[in-house]
Motif scaffolding. Structure first.
Motif, short mmCIF file in Angstrom:
data_model
loop_
_atom_site.label_atom_id
_atom_site.label_comp_id
_atom_site.label_asym_id
_atom_site.label_seq_id
_atom_site.Cartn_x
_atom_site.Cartn_y
_atom_site.Cartn_z
N LEU A 165 -20.36 -15.75 24.25
CA LEU A 165 -20.27 -15.21 22.77
C LEU A 165 -19.65 -13.79 22.85
O LEU A 165 -18.97 -13.19 22.11
N ILE A 166 -20.39 -13.05 23.95
CA ILE A 166 -20.11 -11.42 24.05
C ILE A 166 -18.68 -11.35 24.30
O ILE A 166 -17.86 -10.54 23.77
N VAL A 167 -18.05 -12.03 25.37
CA VAL A 167 -16.62 -11.81 25.62
C VAL A 167 -15.76 -12.32 24.56
O VAL A 167 -14.58 -11.76 24.34
N LEU A 168 -16.05 -13.42 23.90
CA LEU A 168 -15.29 -13.79 22.59
C LEU A 168 -15.16 -12.96 21.51
O LEU A 168 -14.22 -12.32 20.99
N THR A 169 -16.39 -12.31 21.24
CA THR A 169 -16.56 -11.10 20.09
C THR A 169 -15.65 -10.03 20.43
O THR A 169 -14.89 -9.28 19.83
N VAL A 170 -15.66 -9.63 21.88
CA VAL A 170 -14.82 -8.42 22.37
C VAL A 170 -13.69 -8.56 22.18
O VAL A 170 -12.76 -7.68 21.70
N CYS A 171 -13.09 -9.66 22.55
CA CYS A 171 -11.74 -10.12 22.61
C CYS A 171 -11.29 -10.05 21.12
O CYS A 171 -10.14 -9.58 20.93
N TYR A 172 -11.68 -10.69 20.28
CA TYR A 172 -11.34 -10.70 18.76
C TYR A 172 -11.62 -9.47 18.21
O TYR A 172 -10.74 -9.00 17.32
N PHE A 173 -12.34 -8.51 18.59
CA PHE A 173 -12.47 -7.26 18.12
C PHE A 173 -11.53 -6.42 18.51
O PHE A 173 -10.73 -5.55 17.63
N GLN A 174 -11.03 -6.41 19.73
CA GLN A 174 -9.86 -5.91 20.33
C GLN A 174 -8.65 -6.28 19.52
O GLN A 174 -7.80 -5.34 19.56
N GLY A 175 -8.41 -7.47 19.53
CA GLY A 175 -7.28 -8.01 18.83
C GLY A 175 -7.01 -7.51 17.44
O GLY A 175 -6.10 -7.52 17.05
N ALA A 176 -8.12 -7.17 16.77
CA ALA A 176 -8.09 -6.84 15.35
C ALA A 176 -7.82 -5.28 15.28
O ALA A 176 -7.13 -4.88 14.24
N TRP A 177 -8.30 -4.46 16.31
CA TRP A 177 -7.98 -3.03 15.95
C TRP A 177 -7.40 -2.24 17.01
O TRP A 177 -6.75 -1.07 16.64
N LEU A 178 -6.96 -2.81 18.20
CA LEU A 178 -6.52 -1.90 19.18
C LEU A 178 -4.86 -1.84 18.81
O LEU A 178 -4.38 -2.75 17.98
N PRO A 179 -4.19 -0.91 19.17
CA PRO A 179 -2.68 -0.71 18.97
C PRO A 179 -1.76 -2.07 19.24
O PRO A 179 -2.70 -2.56 20.39
N MET A 180 -0.69 -2.26 18.81
CA MET A 180 -0.13 -3.46 19.03
C MET A 180 0.46 -3.23 20.60
O MET A 180 0.74 -4.22 21.30
N PHE A 181 0.98 -2.09 20.72
CA PHE A 181 1.77 -1.98 21.88
C PHE A 181 0.92 -1.99 23.27
O PHE A 181 1.58 -2.52 24.22
N ILE A 182 -0.20 -2.00 23.21
CA ILE A 182 -1.03 -2.49 24.36
C ILE A 182 -1.60 -3.90 24.48
O ILE A 182 -2.54 -4.15 25.26
N LEU A 183 -1.31 -4.67 23.55
CA LEU A 183 -1.71 -5.91 23.23
C LEU A 183 -0.64 -7.08 23.85
O LEU A 183 0.56 -6.66 23.69
N PRO A 184 -0.88 -8.25 24.14
CA PRO A 184 -0.13 -8.96 24.72
C PRO A 184 0.96 -9.49 23.50
O PRO A 184 0.40 -9.83 22.38
N GLY A 185 2.13 -9.94 23.89
CA GLY A 185 3.18 -10.37 23.01
C GLY A 185 3.50 -11.82 22.99
O GLY A 185 2.86 -12.46 24.22
N VAL A 186 4.18 -12.21 22.52
CA VAL A 186 4.85 -13.85 22.73
C VAL A 186 5.45 -14.07 24.08
O VAL A 186 5.07 -14.76 24.75
N ILE A 187 6.32 -13.03 24.60
CA ILE A 187 6.86 -13.15 25.72
C ILE A 187 5.82 -13.27 27.03
O ILE A 187 5.68 -14.15 27.98
N VAL A 188 4.88 -12.42 26.99
CA VAL A 188 3.79 -12.29 28.01
C VAL A 188 2.83 -13.41 27.86
O VAL A 188 2.76 -14.13 28.90
N LEU A 189 2.65 -13.79 26.81
CA LEU A 189 1.96 -15.22 26.24
C LEU A 189 2.62 -16.07 27.12
O LEU A 189 1.78 -17.34 27.83
#
Length: 277
Positions: A165-189
């Motif tokens: 639950l802790i890791v899931l919450t942190v991941c979804y919080f980061q995906g909602a607020w962090l800048p897009m250029f440091i988050l994974p894209g479709v190619i990386v995925l």
């Protein structure tokens, strides 16, 4: 004396004097505008700093916010019901012992329901059929996980649940607020999924052949590391940062959140308690 003399008038104000004035530029003639339209004409945009955004923007924000709340609420219901079932099974069933055949059958049913929810567009368009297959996926995953656990105790399950639950919450919080250029894209995925499929298949085959715990440890490490970018990408989709999904897709997104929670739980369960087996 006081009589009007037109000749005297033209002598004092000669006719040739106004003629040169016609050569100077004058003000352009403005188009005629009715008084009512002049009063109803809107002000300039910069004179209205506190005006609300256009209705279309408000509709998009409301759509994303409503979609996000539905996803998280339904995924939370799935997780609460699953945790309750796991704890009840831990109390009712014996702590040790793996039920391979029932767990494998439930896992196949869960995979089938997930494929139907993913690829059958006509089935997913019907809300009630989507709900039935979503609950089927949740129940079969919960049953398969608890049947395949090597040790079913409250301590083992609770510690893995808290970590997941802790890791899931942190991941979804980061995906909602962090800048897009440091988050994974479709190619990386796509690259991460290809590498994971190849490496996980090799580790699973080696574990079945040799029965060494090191291959199982590496396998669940791979599951943990591949679920991290998947959850980040899915958080961007839910919060409207990647794509604009229809409102009926909240059921599938809630199922994916639940799937990420289950993968985190399995990874932490086997990585934390691997020394006991």
């Amino acid at each position: 004396m006081f009589s009007w003399n037109s000749r005297r008038h033209w002598d004092l104000w000669p006719y040739e004097l106004p003629l040169p004035l016609h050569h100077f530029p004058g003000q352009p003639e403005l188009p005629h505008e009715p008084p009512l339209e002049r009063q109803q004409r809107p002000l300039v945009h910069f004179l209205q700093p506190n005006e609300p955004p256009p209705p279309a923007d408000n509709d998009d924000i409301y759509h994303v916010f409503n979609f996000m709340n539905r996803c998280y609420l339904l995924a939370g219901i799935f997780i609460i019901i699953t945790v309750f079932q796991w704890l009840m099974f831990a109390l009712l069933m014996k702590e040790q012992g793996i039920f391979v055949l029932p767990g494998f059958i439930c896992l196949i049913l869960a995979f089938t329901a997930l494929m139907l929810l993913t690829f059958c567009m006509q089935l997913r368009s019907n809300f009630w059929f989507g709900c039935i297959f979503a609950w089927l996926f949740v129940e079969t995953v919960a049953m398969s996980v608890v049947l395949l656990l090597p040790v079913r105790s409250d301590q083992n399950i609770s510690v893995a649940l808290v970590a997941a639950l802790i890791v899931l919450t942190v991941c979804y919080f980061q995906g909602a607020w962090l800048p897009m250029f440091i988050l994974p894209g479709v190619i990386v995925l796509v690259v991460v999924l290809i590498v994971f499929a190849a490496a996980a298949g090799v580790m699973l085959i080696l574990f079945i052949i040799t029965d060494h715990s090191i291959y199982r440890f590496v396998y669940f490490c791979l599951i943990l590391f591949v679920t991290l970018p998947l959850s980040l990408f899915h958080a961007q989709v839910i919060h409207g940062r990647r794509y604009k999904l229809p409102k009926e897709a909240f059921l599938s997104c809630a199922v994916i959140i639940y799937m990420h929670f289950t993968l985190f739980f399995m990874a932490f369960y086997y990585l934390i308690w691997v020394h006991q087996w």
